[in-house]
Design a protein around this motif. Structure first.
Motif, PDB file in Angstrom:
ATOM      1  N   LYS A 320       0.835  -1.202   0.000  1.00  0.00           N
ATOM      2  CA  LYS A 320       0.000   0.000   0.000  1.00  0.00           C
ATOM      3  C   LYS A 320       0.873   1.256   0.000  1.00  0.00           C
ATOM      4  O   LYS A 320       0.614   2.214  -0.743  1.00  0.00           O
ATOM      5  CB  LYS A 320      -0.929  -0.032   1.219  1.00  0.00           C
ATOM      6  CG  LYS A 320      -2.138   0.900   1.122  1.00  0.00           C
ATOM      7  CD  LYS A 320      -1.845   2.266   1.671  1.00  0.00           C
ATOM      8  CE  LYS A 320      -3.057   3.167   1.622  1.00  0.00           C
ATOM      9  NZ  LYS A 320      -2.788   4.539   2.087  1.00  0.00           N
ATOM     10  N   LEU A 321       1.916   1.259   0.836  1.00  0.00           N
ATOM     11  CA  LEU A 321       2.828   2.401   0.913  1.00  0.00           C
ATOM     12  C   LEU A 321       3.499   2.665  -0.431  1.00  0.00           C
ATOM     13  O   LEU A 321       3.428   3.773  -0.983  1.00  0.00           O
ATOM     14  CB  LEU A 321       3.887   2.142   1.983  1.00  0.00           C
ATOM     15  CG  LEU A 321       5.078   3.113   2.015  1.00  0.00           C
ATOM     16  CD1 LEU A 321       4.635   4.496   2.456  1.00  0.00           C
ATOM     17  CD2 LEU A 321       6.190   2.573   2.925  1.00  0.00           C
ATOM     18  N   LEU A 322       4.149   1.651  -0.988  1.00  0.00           N
ATOM     19  CA  LEU A 322       4.936   1.843  -2.206  1.00  0.00           C
ATOM     20  C   LEU A 322       4.060   2.131  -3.415  1.00  0.00           C
ATOM     21  O   LEU A 322       4.422   2.949  -4.270  1.00  0.00           O
ATOM     22  CB  LEU A 322       5.799   0.609  -2.462  1.00  0.00           C
ATOM     23  CG  LEU A 322       6.870   0.320  -1.405  1.00  0.00           C
ATOM     24  CD1 LEU A 322       7.633  -0.960  -1.751  1.00  0.00           C
ATOM     25  CD2 LEU A 322       7.833   1.492  -1.275  1.00  0.00           C
ATOM     26  N   SER A 323       2.894   1.484  -3.498  1.00  0.00           N
ATOM     27  CA  SER A 323       2.036   1.697  -4.665  1.00  0.00           C
ATOM     28  C   SER A 323       1.379   3.074  -4.648  1.00  0.00           C
ATOM     29  O   SER A 323       1.209   3.694  -5.705  1.00  0.00           O
ATOM     30  CB  SER A 323       0.957   0.606  -4.746  1.00  0.00           C
ATOM     31  OG  SER A 323       0.086   0.670  -3.632  1.00  0.00           O
ATOM     32  N   SER A 324       1.031   3.568  -3.469  1.00  0.00           N
ATOM     33  CA  SER A 324       0.437   4.907  -3.418  1.00  0.00           C
ATOM     34  C   SER A 324       1.467   5.976  -3.732  1.00  0.00           C
ATOM     35  O   SER A 324       1.168   6.960  -4.430  1.00  0.00           O
ATOM     36  CB  SER A 324      -0.206   5.160  -2.044  1.00  0.00           C
ATOM     37  OG  SER A 324       0.749   5.067  -1.004  1.00  0.00           O
TER      38      SER A 324
END
Length: 379
Positions: A320-324
């Motif tokens: 979630k962190l990296l994709s956002s």
């Protein structure tokens, strides 16, 4: 990069859902954005085609396919079509499982079939004015009155707040215990339920977000989800899938932003050369492509792990962190490579830029994701 995570039945589902979006969603993006809401009919049409809550058993109207790849496809394709108001991934992956996994048979029979058909639009009401990521600050309360619970409180930033029919509401049932939270199914037409005005947001203009007010609502005892005081555990138990589906949506939207930019730089000339022929453009796009393929492979791996029963909430937080962050970077570079056109609302990249900013906040902020990851490192 060729993906091998989908089998024949997944590709057929993907093709059918993409065709549905191109026919029933994409032509109306501007209209819905202007109206500030998605019409109920699109949920009904999605339900007719079996695109809502496919994991629900056939006895409840679903397809009975407990394969997370189908939910992944829905999230990716929603992102790739560029429409942010129609949110079947919220309906299917973030709300319905609370009832499916923890609700009584009576609750499932009462609400799931109409949610599968699209007659009921689902939403979840957790966030409060003083309690976002920190659920221990929740003030909404549900007092046991013997035959029913008396629900009072205020929720804010609730997606599907205007169009929603059925809400999974989190409320405190023991004021002395910070995490003694319970979940209830609340119907939007009950006495004491009131919706605030649709909130005016930076982006996601066609997604109806609102405040909700609960004033002495009598919630039947049978509308308690699972056991009293166990809501926090249920909420935490769903985070791996919720954050992973956000990551799938992020990667789909990033791909959409990337393709918009690729098309523009291949058609736009500056100083007699196409932008795509300039090394700066090539390097920027190459870096984004590499990051996107890495993120996509990570998401695919985590989806495969979930199908094996491995619910790794820390890994989902990483995704979630990296994709956002990737989505926001892709939108930002897209605006930059569009030049002045990128700042004009008539160009879709401008809308992706404002729409994508919330992905670093909802379903847990990037800072919360980092905190979760850090704890796994140092504890």
């Amino acid at each position: 990069m060729k993906r091998y995570c989908y089998e024949h039945e997944h590709l057929m589902f993907q093709e059918a859902f993409r065709a549905f979006l191109q026919q029933e969603v994409v032509p109306f993006r501007d209209e819905w954005r202007e109206a500030g809401i998605v019409p109920r009919e699109v949920y009904l049409k999605a339900g007719e085609h079996g695109f809502l809550i496919p994991q629900a058993p056939e006895s409840l109207g679903g397809i009975g396919i407990d394969d997370f790849r189908f939910q992944q496809i829905v999230a990716e394709e929603i992102g790739f079509c560029g429409e942010t108001g129609f949110m079947p991934q919220l309906h299917t992956t973030m709300v319905a499982p609370y009832i499916l996994n923890h609700g009584s048979n009576e609750l499932k029979q009462k609400y799931i079939p109409k949610a599968v058909s699209g007659e009921y639009i689902l939403a979840v009401a957790m966030t409060e004015p003083d309690a976002g990521s920190d659920l221990s600050g929740m003030r909404s309360s549900a007092v046991d009155m013997g035959d029913y619970y008396l629900l009072n409180g205020t929720k804010t930033y609730i997606s599907n707040g205007i169009c929603g029919d059925i809400f999974v509401v989190a409320a405190r049932t023991n004021p002395e215990k910070p995490h003694a939270i319970s979940l209830f199914v609340v119907e939007g037409d009950w006495q004491g339920f009131r919706r605030g005005v649709k909130l005016n947001k930076m982006g996601m203009k066609s997604q109806d977000t609102a405040e909700l007010f609960f004033d002495n609502i009598k919630v039947p005892k049978e509308n308690l989800i699972g056991e009293e005081g166990q809501g926090f555990k249920y909420l935490m138990g769903g985070l791996a899938k919720e954050r992973l589906i956000c990551a799938a949506w992020n990667t789909g939207t990033a791909e959409y932003a990337f393709e918009l930019t690729k098309e523009f730089v291949c058609e736009r000339k500056v100083f007699g050369k196409y932008l795509s022929e300039m090394q700066n453009t090539q390097f920027k796009m190459a870096e984004l492509r590499a990051r996107f393929d890495m993120a996509q492979a990570f998401v695919d791996t985590l989806v495969a792990n979930i199908n094996r029963g491995d619910y790794d909430s820390v890994a989902a937080s990483k995704a979630k962190l990296l994709s956002s962050e990737l989505l926001c970077d892709t939108a930002d570079e897209g605006v930059q490579l569009h030049g002045g056109a990128g700042y004009m609302d008539e160009y879709p990249i401008s809308r992706v830029y404002t729409d994508s900013r919330i992905t670093r906040i909802f379903a847990g902020t990037s800072e919360i994701m980092k905190l979760i990851i850090a704890r796994s490192i140092f504890e």
